[in-house]
Write a protein that holds these residues in place. Structure first.
Motif, PDB file in Angstrom:
ATOM      1  N   THR A  77      10.801  75.758  51.317  1.00 55.12           N
ATOM      2  CA  THR A  77       9.821  74.724  50.993  1.00 55.12           C
ATOM      3  C   THR A  77       8.513  75.335  50.500  1.00 55.12           C
ATOM      4  O   THR A  77       7.908  74.847  49.537  1.00 55.12           O
ATOM      5  N   ALA A  78       8.097  76.414  51.160  1.00 57.23           N
ATOM      6  CA  ALA A  78       6.812  77.023  50.793  1.00 57.23           C
ATOM      7  C   ALA A  78       6.841  77.533  49.343  1.00 57.23           C
ATOM      8  O   ALA A  78       5.884  77.341  48.593  1.00 57.23           O
ATOM      9  N   ILE A  79       7.949  78.156  48.955  1.00 60.15           N
ATOM     10  CA  ILE A  79       8.028  78.680  47.584  1.00 60.15           C
ATOM     11  C   ILE A  79       8.198  77.532  46.588  1.00 60.15           C
ATOM     12  O   ILE A  79       7.590  77.534  45.512  1.00 60.15           O
ATOM     13  N   ALA A  80       8.994  76.522  46.967  1.00 57.68           N
ATOM     14  CA  ALA A  80       9.186  75.372  46.076  1.00 57.68           C
ATOM     15  C   ALA A  80       7.875  74.621  45.847  1.00 57.68           C
ATOM     16  O   ALA A  80       7.594  74.162  44.737  1.00 57.68           O
ATOM     17  N   ASN A  81       7.050  74.499  46.896  1.00 56.64           N
ATOM     18  CA  ASN A  81       5.765  73.812  46.729  1.00 56.64           C
ATOM     19  C   ASN A  81       4.857  74.550  45.766  1.00 56.64           C
ATOM     20  O   ASN A  81       4.093  73.944  45.018  1.00 56.64           O
ATOM     21  N   ARG A  82       4.936  75.875  45.792  1.00 62.90           N
ATOM     22  CA  ARG A  82       4.052  76.664  44.936  1.00 62.90           C
ATOM     23  C   ARG A  82       4.551  76.694  43.491  1.00 62.90           C
ATOM     24  O   ARG A  82       3.774  76.548  42.548  1.00 62.90           O
ATOM     25  N   PHE A  83       5.864  76.900  43.302  1.00 67.03           N
ATOM     26  CA  PHE A  83       6.368  77.136  41.944  1.00 67.03           C
ATOM     27  C   PHE A  83       7.338  76.073  41.440  1.00 67.03           C
ATOM     28  O   PHE A  83       7.819  76.156  40.311  1.00 67.03           O
ATOM     29  N   GLY A  84       7.654  75.094  42.275  1.00 65.59           N
ATOM     30  CA  GLY A  84       8.630  74.073  41.886  1.00 65.59           C
ATOM     31  C   GLY A  84      10.025  74.455  42.353  1.00 65.59           C
ATOM     32  O   GLY A  84      10.344  75.636  42.478  1.00 65.59           O
ATOM     33  N   SER A  85      10.847  73.431  42.601  1.00 67.23           N
ATOM     34  CA  SER A  85      12.210  73.671  43.080  1.00 67.23           C
ATOM     35  C   SER A  85      13.033  74.488  42.100  1.00 67.23           C
ATOM     36  O   SER A  85      13.907  75.260  42.500  1.00 67.23           O
ATOM     37  N   GLN A  86      12.770  74.301  40.808  1.00 62.15           N
ATOM     38  CA  GLN A  86      13.594  75.002  39.803  1.00 62.15           C
ATOM     39  C   GLN A  86      13.433  76.523  39.934  1.00 62.15           C
ATOM     40  O   GLN A  86      14.254  77.268  39.420  1.00 62.15           O
ATOM     41  N   ALA A  87      12.404  76.976  40.649  1.00 61.60           N
ATOM     42  CA  ALA A  87      12.174  78.420  40.793  1.00 61.60           C
ATOM     43  C   ALA A  87      12.832  79.004  42.041  1.00 61.60           C
ATOM     44  O   ALA A  87      12.722  80.203  42.294  1.00 61.60           O
ATOM     45  N   VAL A  88      13.515  78.161  42.838  1.00 53.14           N
ATOM     46  CA  VAL A  88      14.075  78.640  44.104  1.00 53.14           C
ATOM     47  C   VAL A  88      15.599  78.482  44.124  1.00 53.14           C
ATOM     48  O   VAL A  88      16.121  77.367  44.105  1.00 53.14           O
ATOM     49  N   VAL A  89      16.296  79.607  44.159  1.00 54.23           N
ATOM     50  CA  VAL A  89      17.744  79.625  44.325  1.00 54.23           C
ATOM     51  C   VAL A  89      18.020  80.049  45.762  1.00 54.23           C
ATOM     52  O   VAL A  89      17.398  80.988  46.259  1.00 54.23           O
ATOM     53  N   VAL A  90      18.915  79.339  46.439  1.00 55.67           N
ATOM     54  CA  VAL A  90      19.353  79.822  47.752  1.00 55.67           C
ATOM     55  C   VAL A  90      20.773  80.356  47.612  1.00 55.67           C
ATOM     56  O   VAL A  90      21.681  79.643  47.175  1.00 55.67           O
ATOM     57  N   ALA A  91      20.939  81.646  47.928  1.00 55.59           N
ATOM     58  CA  ALA A  91      22.241  82.301  47.835  1.00 55.59           C
ATOM     59  C   ALA A  91      22.955  82.163  49.170  1.00 55.59           C
ATOM     60  O   ALA A  91      22.373  82.434  50.224  1.00 55.59           O
ATOM     61  N   ILE A  92      24.200  81.724  49.113  1.00 55.84           N
ATOM     62  CA  ILE A  92      25.002  81.564  50.331  1.00 55.84           C
ATOM     63  C   ILE A  92      26.277  82.391  50.178  1.00 55.84           C
ATOM     64  O   ILE A  92      27.044  82.198  49.240  1.00 55.84           O
ATOM     65  N   ASP A  93      26.456  83.336  51.092  1.00 50.50           N
ATOM     66  CA  ASP A  93      27.700  84.107  51.142  1.00 50.50           C
ATOM     67  C   ASP A  93      28.586  83.423  52.177  1.00 50.50           C
ATOM     68  O   ASP A  93      28.291  83.459  53.368  1.00 50.50           O
ATOM     69  N   ALA A  94      29.677  82.798  51.690  1.00 53.60           N
ATOM     70  CA  ALA A  94      30.458  81.929  52.566  1.00 53.60           C
ATOM     71  C   ALA A  94      31.855  82.484  52.803  1.00 53.60           C
ATOM     72  O   ALA A  94      32.484  83.035  51.904  1.00 53.60           O
ATOM     73  N   GLY A  95      32.328  82.322  54.039  1.00 55.16           N
ATOM     74  CA  GLY A  95      33.694  82.723  54.372  1.00 55.16           C
ATOM     75  C   GLY A  95      34.119  82.068  55.667  1.00 55.16           C
ATOM     76  O   GLY A  95      33.305  81.956  56.594  1.00 55.16           O
TER      77      GLY A  95
END
Lengths: 250, 184
Positions: free
Chosen positions: A114-132
């Motif tokens: 949220t903190a990064i999205a508020n500063r730069f917008g959601s389009q600037a934040v990717v969340v990487a998920i390593d799933a198994g």
């Protein structure tokens, strides 16, 4: 929907590209700037740089690489690995990256999204998920957490992530195709776009992934033959997936 | 003096815009000084960040007023992404923000299938694909191009605004920038 994206991923350590990049046609395989230019010319829609050896001491090195890449690249790029604070994200974005990718730091402290999205917008934040096995993994996929995959993707989206980079640790490196079931399960639970990752061994695999995801991450399939990227795009299109028309370079 | 003034509003990726200008042989500087904005040959209002903090910065520095004067005097200006949105009257981002108001229209949250709208998309009637990364879009009578039904370019007089990122849109983006910089 925007056109499906093909995204080569480059692993970097201490400012150099590592792992599996074939040297054909390149003067210096370890130079992120040269590889970035090469893939951009070959028709990459976007690039991802993952700093796999990120330590606090490496911050200056990474920032300098990002700036050099930004000066030559005319397509968007995302930088991940070692983004642990808003300050880290700010340094990387101000050096010219379009987006940052968060992984274990977001799991440890979801408010960072949220903190990064508020500063730069959601389009600037990717969340990487390593799933198994239905749960999120950390440490490059080696350590299983108790966090279930789909609810974590939903939480990341709700907290302001602009895209999920979803890697199947079962398929990663096996080159037998993407985990389409996992991709569909995550993507249908959220309304932000999803990059499928892990398992690309052929154009058909990538095309299959692009029918259920917004983008596909590719590594070894392009690194073994960087000059083959344009051909890979044509094959994917022959499989019936439309990619962006590439305008002749100036 | 540089060929292009890139307006600084405290947040934002100005490096990529400057790199693209430099590829086209143009010198640029990043400034918020009103006098420089009024007098520049060409101004780019770039776009990353949030509407509220951008407008606060533009109002405090006097850059917003300078952009209005420049517009009235016919000075060519290109707004990119948030920079295009800020040129309209209002935005519903951040609970509602007054824009610079060079053009009629309002900025609203996107209701496309996936938000943010990320990636390359064809722009009509121009035909080329450009790179987009946005959650809001303008609705304006000054619309001159659309993409999947979304207004992605507006123009009135000397102001041209685009929702996509020409500096990140490969050869198509550089061609677009060159056309803006050297009008026929």
């Amino acid at each position: 929907m925007p056109l499906a994206r093909l995204i080569p991923c480059l692993d970097v350590a201490h400012g150099r590209v590592v792992k599996g990049v074939s040297f054909v046609g390149l003067r210096d395989v370890g130079d992120p700037v040269e590889l970035a230019t090469f893939y951009s010319a070959g028709g990459a829609d976007e690039l991802v740089f993952l700093d796999i050896a990120a330590t606090p001491n490496d911050t200056a090195t990474l920032t300098s690489v990002v700036a050099q890449v930004a000066d030559v690249l005319d397509i968007p790029f995302t930088v991940g690995g070692g983004v642990r604070s808003v300050d880290d994200a700010t340094r990387i974005i101000e050096s010219g990256a379009d987006r940052v990718s968060l992984n274990s730091a977001a799991l440890a402290d979801p408010s960072l999204i949220t903190a990064i999205a508020n500063r730069f917008g959601s389009q600037a934040v990717v969340v990487a998920i390593d799933a198994g096995d239905g749960v999120v993994h950390t440490h490059g996929g080696r350590v299983a957490t108790t966090t279930p995959t789909v609810p974590w993707a939903v939480e990341a989206a709700n907290r302001g992530a602009g895209e999920i980079l979803l890697t199947s640790i079962r398929q990663d490196g096996r080159r037998t195709g993407f985990d389409l079931e996992l991709t569909v399960a995550v993507r249908s639970a959220i309304s932000i776009p999803v990059i499928a990752s892990g398992g690309a061994g052929s154009a058909q695999h990538v095309a299959d992934a692009l029918r259920v995801a917004d983008a596909a991450l590719v590594a070894s399939i392009v690194h073994e033959n960087p000059a083959g990227l344009a051909g890979l795009r044509r094959e994917i299109e022959r499989c019936g997936v439309r990619l962006r028309p590439i305008k002749e370079n100036r | 003096m540089s060929d292009v003034v890139v307006v600084d509003y405290g947040a934002g990726n100005t490096r990529s815009v400057r790199a693209a200008l430099s590829r086209l042989g143009r010198t640029s500087e990043v400034l918020s000084d009103p006098q420089a904005i009024r007098g520049a040959q060409f101004v780019v209002l770039p776009g990353v960040g949030s509407a509220r903090s951008a407008m606060e910065h533009l109002n405090q520095t006097g850059a917003a007023e300078a952009l209005r004067e420049r517009f009235a005097n016919g000075g060519p200006t290109l707004g990119i992404c948030l920079g295009m949105q800020l040129a309209l009257e209002t935005s519903e981002e951040d609970g509602g923000v007054e824009g610079i108001g060079l053009l009629s229209g309002h900025v609203r949250r996107l209701h496309t299938e996936r938000v943010p709208r990320l990636g390359w998309a064809l722009v009509e009637p121009w035909g080329d694909a450009y790179y987009f990364a946005h959650s809001f879009a303008g609705e304006s009578p000054d619309s001159v191009a659309t993409s999947e039904g979304v207004t992605v370019a507006v123009q009135r007089g000397p102001f041209f605004g685009v929702q996509f990122h020409p500096e990140k849109s490969g050869a198509a983006g550089l061609d677009f920038l060159e056309r803006c910089l050297s009008p026929a």
